[in-house]
Design an enzyme around this catalytic site. Structure first.
Site, PDB file in Angstrom:
ATOM      1  N   GLU A  71       0.838  -1.205   0.000  1.00 49.24           N
ATOM      2  CA  GLU A  71       0.000   0.000   0.000  1.00 49.24           C
ATOM      3  C   GLU A  71       0.875   1.258   0.000  1.00 49.24           C
ATOM      4  O   GLU A  71       0.619   2.214  -0.737  1.00 49.24           O
ATOM      5  CB  GLU A  71      -0.924  -0.024   1.212  1.00 49.24           C
ATOM      6  CG  GLU A  71      -1.694   1.261   1.462  1.00 49.24           C
ATOM      7  CD  GLU A  71      -1.629   1.696   2.916  1.00 49.24           C
ATOM      8  OE1 GLU A  71      -1.209   2.843   3.179  1.00 49.24           O
ATOM      9  OE2 GLU A  71      -2.009   0.900   3.783  1.00 49.24           O
ATOM     10  N   GLU A 149       5.872   3.812  11.360  1.00 46.78           N
ATOM     11  CA  GLU A 149       4.436   3.759  11.631  1.00 46.78           C
ATOM     12  C   GLU A 149       4.156   2.750  12.745  1.00 46.78           C
ATOM     13  O   GLU A 149       3.358   3.006  13.651  1.00 46.78           O
ATOM     14  CB  GLU A 149       3.675   3.378  10.362  1.00 46.78           C
ATOM     15  CG  GLU A 149       2.171   3.369  10.540  1.00 46.78           C
ATOM     16  CD  GLU A 149       1.423   3.067   9.255  1.00 46.78           C
ATOM     17  OE1 GLU A 149       0.183   2.969   9.314  1.00 46.78           O
ATOM     18  OE2 GLU A 149       2.066   2.917   8.195  1.00 46.78           O
ATOM     19  N   LEU A 320     -20.560   2.409  28.496  1.00 48.24           N
ATOM     20  CA  LEU A 320     -20.723   1.070  27.925  1.00 48.24           C
ATOM     21  C   LEU A 320     -21.021   1.207  26.445  1.00 48.24           C
ATOM     22  O   LEU A 320     -21.786   2.083  26.034  1.00 48.24           O
ATOM     23  CB  LEU A 320     -21.856   0.320  28.631  1.00 48.24           C
ATOM     24  CG  LEU A 320     -22.150  -1.123  28.173  1.00 48.24           C
ATOM     25  CD1 LEU A 320     -22.714  -1.943  29.340  1.00 48.24           C
ATOM     26  CD2 LEU A 320     -23.131  -1.196  27.002  1.00 48.24           C
TER      27      LEU A 320
END
Length: 969
Positions: A71, A149, A320
């Site tokens: 990529e 990265e 939650l």
């Protein structure tokens, strides 16, 4: 032109939102590449996205991360356009941008560009998939970017938990792979085996980058026929290997991997969480029914009788969430995640019992059609009145969706619930058992007592089988047990769902600025009907402008945050129901005061606002100690967690701390919070609401009279006195000395984070329109070459960023930022200066045509049309809160950009940026990772001023004057 492309699903037209005025067409090119064409005659940005159905699950075992590395490499030059930054230069010079991401089963590439330059951008984009070069020198350098990265994410709890989950599944299942890649997996490993990584890249590209497993989306102002011609011209040559879509049969979690409890040590001190993960069958093929949406609606509910309400009453949890956490072609997972309190951490078994008791209730009560119908109604309205999005985001999401939905449902499929099947919902309920669960508890309290360490991120954890007696207790849990106190129940019908979507006409009103309806010592009311998008929606934005919220002290700043979070919690019983009906609200602290907002369908917006302001006035009498104590603890954890944020976030915060008068250090805020008691919040609320000025914007599907009614709701409920003129909050900004460079150094608070950071700000000051235009153009001219040289060529770090920095309301400057795990801040600062030294020559040799192209790009960005009412409201609100009241400022700056000559840009460089320039004012904020601390005590360069203390610096430094008041008459 006549084409022979296959029109997909000719008998099933694409289902389109009734508000959507764009035209759509789905075709398949001769190479079996499926393309969705979107014609939008009004767009000023064109965009494209390609989603390739291959991700890191397809990585060979000897090169983990190669899909991700590929990529990166596709951006680095092609046979037709060999310069590795040709694509980015073209996009930048024509107002565009690009990005990509690698997921488990797909890789997505996308860009946008000024609509008039779509063809040139598409040509360059298409070459990624036809003939990329993968040049050796580019390959070697970009390996470092992939490694950087990964290094950036090493101290990120989300990445760590994701990889830990992968490491605990079946070793033979592809989900277990390490998808990011680093130098070990992509360089050292292959070299040991005598493999050439470039050859492996070419082979991976040839094997998987086949047109028949790609989905393309094109959005432009061209007609559908013209877009089809572009697709045929530039994408037909993408090779088609007619490969099968990669499949990964079987579930990664079987009996051996489940019914486990995981104790995990996080990076952040303040993190205390519980997650219950339940593997399930794949869910994508059931999109017509969306059975898990019914379950996530109930389990994640926050109203009366909900799991979260009970946990809050007991003081065990703050938040939650529930829903699909993984969705793959052959399996999925449903997760319930809870943010625990300290007491909740001690009561994990009881918290889990509450959840299983609620699941038991859902089974006992049976699947309720009215609940399904309610969620389906809200979903249908959401799609019916779907606002336009940024074209790049839109094409990106649609390219992904094309793999999951049939052509006629590619737009509506993610939203609408088409069918009701109670038996199917019941089948999914059966997955919620202790035996089918991986229970994770995350807390720093486990530090020093764990038994294992995950390989790639070093996450410390212990895993053990769940106790059979405990599992039996959970399996038998019911709403009548001691732990639930009989408080769990299904939700009641939602009375906040809108039913009136009629549009109110508006006459004789401008389309690009609001009108001032009221201007008193208590309130300014601004009104703007929605005469652009014609949506049944409204945005109400209300600022209570007061000095009480933090302009005076760190204590007030903390009280402001604590008050706003208490208010959010105090009003949650009704604001949550409204949010479920797509009517959202917030109470937030800001530098100017307290901001209230209500946004969504206009039908019941005034009801929500009335409830909100009434709750604010009642808070001093109704505040309970349990709520105060829980929110104080929550804010404390937020402050603690900031110390474990990314180094670049620490550097930016330190920059503001040095320059802005009303900015307080995290340490001061933490100290202030410790001494705050409940009576202080009550006193603050009374003080806040007694004296303030209201800045109010009502924008949307409401009449003038209704806008005035909304102002009355606020003023009549609060009944404030006007503030004293001398106490209106004003943020002042430190004025750096001309010709001086300042340095501020600090140690990265998270010693385990290997990344250092530099932020360099070149302060300019307050600017008139033309000077602002010159700054904007100058930044645009340097942005792409800065990234190309500092990130791509020199590989200083994964994060390389430039922007225009605004301090306070109006003090402008130029910002450079680099975060690196390989270089110290002093070295990075030197490389920024070296780039700046080369920059003048780059601009001076630019041809007139290139210069004009960049001017056009900047003008286009300033003149870019709003995509939706939210964007439009935000622009008005920014103008109102900073007191400039110049609603057409962006258009006016664009007009000034058109007048700029190259000499003005060079003069700006010579005056404010060039090293040694008489008016240059630079501040460098340097954050040192532990591995770079040997450089921390180095002498600053000759002529630089070392700032020992931000507070002392601000105390002894002159401040810029405030901008003159604007006369609204």
């Amino acid at each position: 032109m006549v084409t022979t492309n296959l029109i997909l699903d000719p008998e099933l037209p694409i289902e389109v939102s009734q508000q959507d005025d764009r035209k759509y067409k789905l075709i398949q090119l001769s190479n079996k590449l499926t393309c969705l064409l979107i014609s939008d005659s009004t767009t000023d940005k064109a965009a494209a996205a390609m989603d390739v159905r291959v991700g890191h699950l397809s990585d060979p075992s000897n090169t983990p991360g190669i899909a991700h590395f590929l990529e990166h490499m596709l951006f680095m030059g092609t046979d037709k356009y060999p310069d590795e930054n040709e694509y980015n230069v073209f996009l930048s010079s024509h107002g565009g941008s690009s990005n990509a991401f690698t997921d488990m089963e797909s890789t997505n590439y996308y860009f946008d560009v000024a609509a008039n330059h779509f063809e040139g951008a598409l040509d360059r984009f298409a070459q990624f998939f036809i003939n990329p070069l993968f040049q050796k020198d580019s390959t070697d350098r970009e390996l470092q970017a992939v490694d950087s990265e990964h290094a950036k994410n090493l101290q990120n709890d989300s990445w760590r938990m994701f990889q830990l989950s992968k490491s605990l599944c079946k070793k033979e299942h592809p989900f277990s792979k390490f998808g990011s890649g680093n130098l070990v997996t992509l360089k050292e490993g292959p070299e040991k085996e005598g493999l050439d990584i470039r050859a492996l890249l070419l082979d991976f590209h040839k094997t998987y980058y086949s047109a028949n497993v790609m989905k393309l989306v094109l959005l432009g102002k061209e007609s559908l026929e013209e877009l089809e011609a572009l697709a045929e011209t530039y994408l037909t040559n993408v090779p088609n290997q007619d490969i099968d879509v990669p499949k990964f049969p079987g579930t990664p979690f079987g009996k051996e991997e489940l019914c486990k409890k995981l104790m995990v040590v996080p990076v952040k001190d303040g993190m205390r969480s519980l997650e219950m993960q339940f593997p399930m069958r794949e869910i994508d093929s059931l999109y017509l029914y969306k059975p898990t949406r019914y379950l996530s609606h109930l389990i994640g509910h926050e109203g009366k009788g909900s799991i979260l309400e009970l946990l809050k009453i007991k003081g065990w949890a703050n938040e939650l969430s529930s829903g699909e956490s993984r969705s793959c072609s052959d399996w999925s997972a449903f997760s319930i995640s809870i943010d625990l309190t300290d007491e909740g951490l001690e009561k994990v078994d009881q918290v889990v019992e509450v959840i299983f008791a609620y699941i038991s209730l859902v089974k006992k009560e049976g699947i309720q059609q009215w609940i399904h119908d309610e969620t389906a109604t809200v979903a249908a309205c959401q799609f019916r009145f779907l606002s336009k999005r940024n074209p790049m985001d839109y094409t990106c999401s649609l390219a992904s969706a094309m793999h999951l939905y049939p052509g006629h449902h590619v737009l509506a499929g993610p939203y609408n619930i088409y069918d009701y099947d109670p038996e199917m919902i019941g089948e999914f309920l059966n997955y919620f058992t202790p035996e089918n669960m991986l229970l994770s508890v995350t807390s720093k309290t486990f530090e020093g007592s764990t038994e294992q360490k995950e390989h790639w991120y070093g996450t410390e954890y212990t895993i053990e089988d769940l106790n059979q007696d405990t599992c039996d207790t959970w399996s038998k849990a019911c709403v009548d047990s001691d732990v639930t106190d009989g408080l769990l129940k299904l939700p009641e019908m939602n009375d906040m769902i809108a039913s009136d979507f009629g549009l109110k006409g508006s006459k004789d009103m401008p389309v690009d600025e609001p009108k001032l309806l009221m201007d008193t010592d208590l309130c300014r009311l601004w009104y703007k009907p929605d005469n652009v998008f014609d949506m049944p929606k409204v945005n109400i934005m209300c600022l209570l402008r007061t000095a009480a919220t933090g302009s005076n002290s760190a204590v007030d700043s903390v009280l402001s945050l604590l008050y706003s979070q208490i208010m959010q919690e105090h009003t949650n019983d009704f604001t949550y129901l409204a949010s479920m009906a797509s009517l959202h609200s917030s109470v937030a602290n800001s530098t100017h005061g307290i901001e209230l907002s209500v946004s969504g369908y206009n039908h019941k917006a005034h009801i929500l606002l009335k409830r909100l302001v009434q709750a604010m006035t009642e808070l001093p009498d109704k505040l309970e100690f349990a709520l105060f104590d829980r929110m104080k603890d929550k804010v404390s954890k937020q402050y603690q967690n900031f110390l474990f944020a990314q180094p670049y976030q620490h550097a930016i915060y330190a920059t503001d701390l040095c320059l802005e008068s009303t900015k307080w250090s995290i340490e001061d805020k933490m100290s202030a919070l410790e001494s705050i008691e409940m009576r202080d919040v009550v006193d603050f609320a009374c003080r806040l609401l007694s004296r303030f000025h209201v800045e109010l914007l009502v924008h949307g599907n409401v009449s003038t009279d209704e806008a005035k009614d909304i102002a009355d709701i606020v003023l009549n409920q609060f009944k404030p006195s006007p503030p004293f003129a001398s106490t209106i909050p004003q943020m002042r900004v430190a004025q750096l000395q001309d010709g001086k460079d300042y340095v501020h150094r600090s140690q990265e608070p998270n010693e385990k984070n290997t990344n250092s950071c530099i932020v360099s700000v070149y302060q300019v000051g307050p600017m008139e329109l033309h000077a602002n235009a010159v700054l904007a153009l100058f930044h645009h001219l340097l942005k792409e070459p800065a990234f190309n040289e500092l990130r791509t060529s020199e590989q200083l770090g994964y994060i390389v960023h430039t922007s225009i920095k605004t301090s306070g309301e109006n003090i402008k400057g130029l910002l450079f930022l680099i975060q690196s795990d390989s270089f110290d801040p002093i070295y990075m600062d030197g490389r920024i200066e070296a780039f700046i030294e080369r920059l003048r020559e780059k601009i001076s040799i630019m041809t007139d045509e290139e210069f004009k192209s960049n001017i056009d790009a900047v003008c286009q960005s300033f003149r870019e049309k709003n995509k939706n009412i939210g964007e439009e409201s935000s622009k008005y609100w920014n103008v109102l809160t900073n007191n400039t009241f110049m609603f057409k400022r962006l258009q006016l700056i664009a007009d000034e950009v058109e007048k700029i000559e190259k000499k003005e840009v060079l003069d700006f460089y010579d005056e404010f940026v060039k090293k040694g320039a008489s008016s240059r004012r630079k501040m460098g904020v340097q954050v040192f990772a532990k591995q770079h601390m040997e450089k921390f005590a180095e002498e600053v360069a000759e002529g630089e001023i070392l700032m020992e203390s931000a507070s002392e610096f601000k105390r002894t430094t002159p401040l810029f004057g405030l901008p003159p008041a604007v006369d609204l008459e």
